[in-house]
Design an enzyme around this catalytic site. Structure first.
Site, PDB file in Angstrom:
ATOM      1  N   HIS A 195      53.650 -62.989 -18.251  1.00 57.59           N
ATOM      2  CA  HIS A 195      54.516 -62.638 -19.267  1.00 57.59           C
ATOM      3  C   HIS A 195      54.313 -63.317 -20.761  1.00 57.59           C
ATOM      4  CE1 HIS A 195      58.137 -61.367 -21.259  1.00 57.59           C
ATOM      5  NE2 HIS A 195      58.224 -62.361 -21.568  1.00 57.59           N
ATOM      6  N   THR A 238      22.626 -44.023 -27.890  1.00 49.52           N
ATOM      7  CA  THR A 238      23.664 -43.682 -28.564  1.00 49.52           C
ATOM      8  C   THR A 238      24.827 -44.758 -28.917  1.00 49.52           C
ATOM      9  OG1 THR A 238      23.467 -41.447 -27.625  1.00 49.52           O
ATOM     10  CG2 THR A 238      25.661 -42.118 -28.469  1.00 49.52           C
TER      11      THR A 238
END
Length: 458
Positions: free
Chosen positions: A440, A41
């Protein structure tokens, strides 16, 4: 006289080929039987082709928003034939890769035919009979087609057949407001189709918390997708303008007229034509093969892996099934299905990443909870990208500090959820994350912050 193998694997989905690789490397003779398409699948009708289409839809959607980013563009048009050609290349490349790997594998004999049990140790493949010391079932599942009134009188697609669509639907009516249906809804809306999602229940993706499903509905409706809930009497009839889908909702027109229909109403296991009765293998009421914590059936030398065993409808759980079987049989390393933490993603845009319990499940457990949330509007990375829809939510056991679950609905949520999942597997308290220093600017950097803002559940 039948040919004998150390192992027979039925199905070339996610678990079967990898297990064949491990078994042959261990010196065992393996027969692998695949009746249709190599790769299962995921490769052929699931993850790879659909996510290729999602990627096309995302690129088209972003191009339409180009002015927001300072890009001067004209009207964005969609070449649907090229979208589908790109999808097709992705899946054909993946399929041929799996097929070439297996057919070139030493000690592995590949049969391309349907397999049925003749006895607990014998498998008939066409006119040929083979036998094996161990047998591994990796037969997957297929789309379920409910017995809706009139469904046999109209044309419809399933998640498999829609992969071969050659024209862009004018109005695609999708029956089923869960994961498969919503992914197709958004991608085809972005390609230019009118979309109506018809859901029998009172809200979309009922498995999720109400705040998650409500936010997802708002995201989809903002893009012009029509959602019809509480559809208690779904029915079909031919119409001069296409197909009439009966809804019978408490509000809105009683019928929706569409050019095409997609049935996204669940799955059923491919176990009904394997001759399991001749092997004595037990299935449950829905047809899923019953297995223990090590993926053995009630017949000790027969195992079931992947979607056919009902213990996960995902590529990653199928692959983990292979890892469990290989570890237990070849590595003297005990691994269990119950070691697994539930985790998955919904690939709309923005995606939903999920791990562990929902808030609803955690509250039902009776534990004392701490819950933290943060809207994506307060995530710098999301603001910089101009993709601020959604939110983060984490759930913690107040007494043990164990992370019980998390939902990240937002840009990068499918990736960011992994850092939470890893801490859950390590069985470390949530404070492990609050003390971590993340990079960050990223979506993940807000995960320590959201755990640092926990509040008692009321």
């Amino acid at each position: 006289m039948s040919k004998h193998f150390d192992a027979i694997i039925i199905g070339a989905g996610q678990a079967g080929p990898s297990l064949a690789g491990r078994l042959t490397a261990a010196g065992k003779s393996v027969a692998l039987v695949e009746r249709k398409l190599f790769g299962g699948t995921c490769v052929n009708t699931g993850c790879m082709p659909t996510k290729a289409m999602v990627a096309s839809a995302y690129a088209i959607h972003t191009a339409r928003r180009g002015a927001e980013y300072g890009m001067a563009v004209g009207a964005v048009s969609v070449d649907f034939a090229r979208v589908m050609a790109r999808k097709e290349k992705v899946r054909l490349d993946a399929r041929s890769g799996v097929e070439s790997w297996l057919k070139g594998m030493k000690n592995c004999t590949v049969f391309e035919a349907h397999a049925r049990f003749e006895s607990p140790t014998e498998i008939r493949i066409g006119e040929e009979l083979i036998s094996g010391e161990q047998i591994f079932l990796n037969t997957g599942a297929r789309a379920a087609v409910p017995d809706f009134s009139g469904v046999d009188e109209v044309s419809y697609f399933t998640n498999s057949s829609i992969m071969d669509l050659t024209e862009l639907p004018e109005h695609l009516v999708i029956i089923g407001g869960s994961y498969i249906g919503l992914e197709f809804a958004q991608m085809f809306r972005r390609f230019g189709s009118k979309i109506t999602v018809i859901e029998k229940g009172p809200r979309l993706i009922a498995r999720e918390d109400p705040d998650v499903s409500d936010t997802i509905r708002a995201i989809l409706e903002e893009e012009g997708i029509h959602v019809r809930l509480n559809a208690e009497c779904i029915r079909f009839a031919k119409h001069e303008d296409g197909i009439a889908a009966g809804v019978d909702c408490t509000s809105g027109p009683p019928e929706v007229i569409g050019s095409h229909v997609l049935l996204a109403t669940g799955r059923r296991p491919n176990t009904d034509d394997l001759g399991l009765d001749k092997a004595g293998v037990k299935t449950d009421a829905r047809g899923y093969i019953e297995v223990d914590d090590f993926l053995r059936t009630n017949v000790p030398h027969i195992f079931a892996m992947g979607e056919c065993n009902g213990h996960g409808a995902f590529t990653h759980t199928a692959y983990n099934d292979f890892e469990i079987v290989a570890a237990d049989l070849l590595d003297n390393d005990t691994r269990r299905v119950t070691d697994r933490i539930l985790a998955y993603a919904l690939y709309i845009d923005p995606p939903l990443g999920r791990a562990g319990m929902t808030e609803t499940e955690a509250r039902k457990s009776g534990r004392k909870l701490l819950i933290g949330t943060r809207p994506m509007t307060r995530v710098g990375r999301a603001v910089e990208k101009g993709e601020t829809q959604g939110f983060m939510k984490v759930i913690v056991d107040a007494d043990t500090k164990e992370i019980l679950g998390a939902s990240i609905l937002g840009t990068g949520g499918d990736e960011a959820i992994q850092s939470i999942l890893d801490v859950m597997y390590a069985k470390r308290p949530y404070t492990t994350i609050t003390r971590a220093v993340h990079i960050h600017p990223t979506v993940s950097e807000l995960i320590p912050t959201v755990f640092g803002d926990l509040s008692p559940a009321t």
